[in-house]
Every structure is written in structure tokens, then in C-alpha cells.
Motif scaffolding. Structure first.
Motif, PDB file in Angstrom:
ATOM      1  N   ASP A 112       0.890  -8.064   3.164  1.00  0.00           N
ATOM      2  CA  ASP A 112      -0.538  -7.812   3.287  1.00  0.00           C
ATOM      3  C   ASP A 112      -0.972  -8.073   4.729  1.00  0.00           C
ATOM      4  OD1 ASP A 112      -1.524  -6.921   0.834  1.00  0.00           O
ATOM      5  OD2 ASP A 112      -1.477  -8.939  -0.010  1.00  0.00           O
ATOM      6  N   PRO A 113      -2.113  -7.525   5.143  1.00  0.00           N
ATOM      7  CA  PRO A 113      -2.555  -7.705   6.529  1.00  0.00           C
ATOM      8  C   PRO A 113      -2.703  -9.159   6.950  1.00  0.00           C
ATOM      9  CG  PRO A 113      -3.834  -5.981   5.487  1.00  0.00           C
ATOM     10  CD  PRO A 113      -2.983  -6.599   4.418  1.00  0.00           C
ATOM     11  N   TRP A 114      -3.229 -10.002   6.068  1.00  0.00           N
ATOM     12  CA  TRP A 114      -3.416 -11.407   6.448  1.00  0.00           C
ATOM     13  C   TRP A 114      -2.086 -12.104   6.679  1.00  0.00           C
ATOM     14  CZ3 TRP A 114      -7.597 -13.204   8.421  1.00  0.00           C
ATOM     15  CH2 TRP A 114      -8.812 -12.640   8.079  1.00  0.00           C
ATOM     16  N   PHE A 115      -1.129 -11.872   5.798  1.00  0.00           N
ATOM     17  CA  PHE A 115       0.180 -12.483   5.973  1.00  0.00           C
ATOM     18  C   PHE A 115       0.853 -11.953   7.229  1.00  0.00           C
ATOM     19  CE2 PHE A 115       4.752 -12.913   5.287  1.00  0.00           C
ATOM     20  CZ  PHE A 115       4.818 -14.279   5.070  1.00  0.00           C
ATOM     21  N   TYR A 116       0.672 -10.672   7.508  1.00  0.00           N
ATOM     22  CA  TYR A 116       1.247 -10.075   8.712  1.00  0.00           C
ATOM     23  C   TYR A 116       0.680 -10.734   9.969  1.00  0.00           C
ATOM     24  CZ  TYR A 116       2.564  -6.569  12.154  1.00  0.00           C
ATOM     25  OH  TYR A 116       3.067  -5.942  13.252  1.00  0.00           O
ATOM     26  N   ILE A 117      -0.623 -10.922  10.004  1.00  0.00           N
ATOM     27  CA  ILE A 117      -1.257 -11.568  11.161  1.00  0.00           C
ATOM     28  C   ILE A 117      -0.758 -12.995  11.327  1.00  0.00           C
ATOM     29  CG2 ILE A 117      -3.467 -12.444  12.045  1.00  0.00           C
ATOM     30  CD1 ILE A 117      -4.732  -9.889  10.802  1.00  0.00           C
ATOM     31  N   ILE A 118      -0.696 -13.739  10.237  1.00  0.00           N
ATOM     32  CA  ILE A 118      -0.210 -15.121  10.289  1.00  0.00           C
ATOM     33  C   ILE A 118       1.239 -15.157  10.753  1.00  0.00           C
ATOM     34  CG2 ILE A 118       0.337 -17.147   8.881  1.00  0.00           C
ATOM     35  CD1 ILE A 118      -2.188 -16.402   7.206  1.00  0.00           C
ATOM     36  N   ASN A 119       2.032 -14.220  10.264  1.00  0.00           N
ATOM     37  CA  ASN A 119       3.434 -14.147  10.652  1.00  0.00           C
ATOM     38  C   ASN A 119       3.577 -13.859  12.148  1.00  0.00           C
ATOM     39  OD1 ASN A 119       6.211 -14.102  10.387  1.00  0.00           O
ATOM     40  ND2 ASN A 119       6.275 -12.029   9.595  1.00  0.00           N
ATOM     41  N   MET A 120       2.792 -12.938  12.676  1.00  0.00           N
ATOM     42  CA  MET A 120       2.861 -12.614  14.099  1.00  0.00           C
ATOM     43  C   MET A 120       2.382 -13.785  14.962  1.00  0.00           C
ATOM     44  SD  MET A 120       4.279  -9.731  14.510  1.00  0.00           S
ATOM     45  CE  MET A 120       5.296 -10.135  13.105  1.00  0.00           C
ATOM     46  N   LEU A 121       1.341 -14.475  14.532  1.00  0.00           N
ATOM     47  CA  LEU A 121       0.888 -15.662  15.264  1.00  0.00           C
ATOM     48  C   LEU A 121       1.961 -16.750  15.250  1.00  0.00           C
ATOM     49  CD1 LEU A 121      -2.830 -15.882  14.106  1.00  0.00           C
ATOM     50  CD2 LEU A 121      -1.990 -15.280  16.381  1.00  0.00           C
ATOM     51  N   SER A 122       2.640 -16.886  14.119  1.00  0.00           N
ATOM     52  CA  SER A 122       3.717 -17.862  14.020  1.00  0.00           C
ATOM     53  C   SER A 122       4.866 -17.508  14.959  1.00  0.00           C
ATOM     54  CB  SER A 122       4.211 -17.959  12.577  1.00  0.00           C
ATOM     55  OG  SER A 122       5.241 -18.902  12.472  1.00  0.00           O
ATOM     56  N   CYS A 123       5.181 -16.225  15.051  1.00  0.00           N
ATOM     57  CA  CYS A 123       6.241 -15.794  15.977  1.00  0.00           C
ATOM     58  C   CYS A 123       5.860 -16.096  17.427  1.00  0.00           C
ATOM     59  CB  CYS A 123       6.519 -14.308  15.812  1.00  0.00           C
ATOM     60  SG  CYS A 123       7.327 -13.884  14.269  1.00  0.00           S
ATOM     61  N   ALA A 124       4.616 -15.812  17.788  1.00  0.00           N
ATOM     62  CA  ALA A 124       4.146 -16.100  19.139  1.00  0.00           C
ATOM     63  C   ALA A 124       4.175 -17.600  19.416  1.00  0.00           C
ATOM     64  CB  ALA A 124       2.741 -15.548  19.341  1.00  0.00           C
ATOM     65  N   ASN A 125       3.767 -18.385  18.432  1.00  0.00           N
ATOM     66  CA  ASN A 125       3.765 -19.839  18.581  1.00  0.00           C
ATOM     67  C   ASN A 125       5.190 -20.367  18.731  1.00  0.00           C
ATOM     68  OD1 ASN A 125       2.029 -22.234  18.586  1.00  0.00           O
ATOM     69  ND2 ASN A 125       3.219 -22.796  16.775  1.00  0.00           N
ATOM     70  N   THR A 126       6.113 -19.821  17.955  1.00  0.00           N
ATOM     71  CA  THR A 126       7.517 -20.227  18.069  1.00  0.00           C
ATOM     72  C   THR A 126       8.047 -19.910  19.457  1.00  0.00           C
ATOM     73  OG1 THR A 126       7.905 -19.920  15.705  1.00  0.00           O
ATOM     74  CG2 THR A 126       9.838 -19.850  17.128  1.00  0.00           C
ATOM     75  N   GLY A 127       7.700 -18.741  19.971  1.00  0.00           N
ATOM     76  CA  GLY A 127       8.119 -18.384  21.331  1.00  0.00           C
ATOM     77  C   GLY A 127       7.561 -19.345  22.368  1.00  0.00           C
ATOM     78  N   ALA A 128       6.291 -19.721  22.214  1.00  0.00           N
ATOM     79  CA  ALA A 128       5.686 -20.668  23.155  1.00  0.00           C
ATOM     80  C   ALA A 128       6.370 -22.027  23.082  1.00  0.00           C
ATOM     81  CB  ALA A 128       4.193 -20.811  22.862  1.00  0.00           C
TER      82      ALA A 128
END
Length: 129
Positions: A97-113
Motif C-alpha cells: 500500500d502507499p503508506w507502507f511504501y513511503i515508510i519503507n522508502m524512508l527506512s531505506c534512506a535512514n538506513t543509508g544515513a
């Protein structure tokens, strides 16, 4: 702002994103649930459960170690990140779903940081103490 406090905030954001991600799984649309059930019938449940079990055991320990600047946490976080990438390559396609997708992408960015700070910033010296 001190780099240690930025790093600790990123760890807290990581925890919040995991919690929001888990909560968003309970609000998936029926189309997404149906697709995932129909498409992934051939997926090995044992493989999936082993991955989830390992993640649920090792991940909280890793986050705790990172928050307290323990060197084992730095190594475990990298291993878990690589494991997650390999695991997702073999888990097959999944609808989100869109919300899970957004959370997942933010998590990926946070992991990269977090990884950048762990290995390419002065904070990496904090883990050697």
C-alpha cells in the motif's frame, strides 16, 4: 548539532519507522492482501519464518548496541542490512500500500544515513573505544 546526537536521533527514527511499518501492515487494502496471497503461494514459508525470526531476535539487540556505541552493533547492522537485501531478492514480488511504501522508502534512506555515519564520519571512531 553534535554528530553523536544526530546519530542517536537517526537510531530513534529507525525504531519509529519499524513500528509505523508494522502498524501499517494491519491496514493493508484487500487488493494488496489478495495479490500477495495469490502470487506468493509457491513461496517457502519456512524460509520466510526463519528470516523473520532472525530479524526479530537480532535487530533489537543491534539497535541497542548502536545506540550505546558498541563495536559489535556496527558490524551486526551492516550484516543485517546485507542480509535484508539478499533476503528481499529471493522473497519474490510483493505488493504494498502507499503508506507502507513511503515508510519503507524512508527506512531505506535512514538506513543509508546510518551506514554513512557509521563508516564515513568521525562517529566511526566512537565504536572503537
Amino acid at each position: 548539532m553534535k554528530i553523536k546526537s544526530i546519530f542517536k536521533r537517526l537510531i530513534l527514527i529507525e525504531i519509529a519507522l519499524i513500528i509505523f511499518g508494522i502498524i501499517s501492515l494491519f491496514f493493508q487494502s484487500q487488493e494488496v492482501i489478495n495479490f500477495n496471497e495469490d502470487y506468493n503461494k509457491s513461496f517457502d514459508e519456512g524460509f520466510y519464518m526463519i528470516g523473520i525470526f532472525l530479524f526479530l531476535i537480532v535487530y533489537p539487540v543491534t539497535i541497542y548496541l548502536l545506540y550505546n556505541f558498541k563495536s559489535l552493533g556496527k558490524q551486526l547492522y551492516l550484516i543485517l542490512t546485507i542480509f535484508g537485501l539478499v533476503y528481499s531478492m529471493f522473497s519474490g514480488p510483493v505488493a504494498e500500500d502507499p503508506w507502507f511504501y513511503i515508510i519503507n522508502m524512508l527506512s531505506c534512506a535512514n538506513t543509508g544515513a546510518i551506514l554513512v555515519l557509521l563508516y564515513f564520519s568521525p562517529i566511526s571512531k566512537e565504536f572503537g573505544k
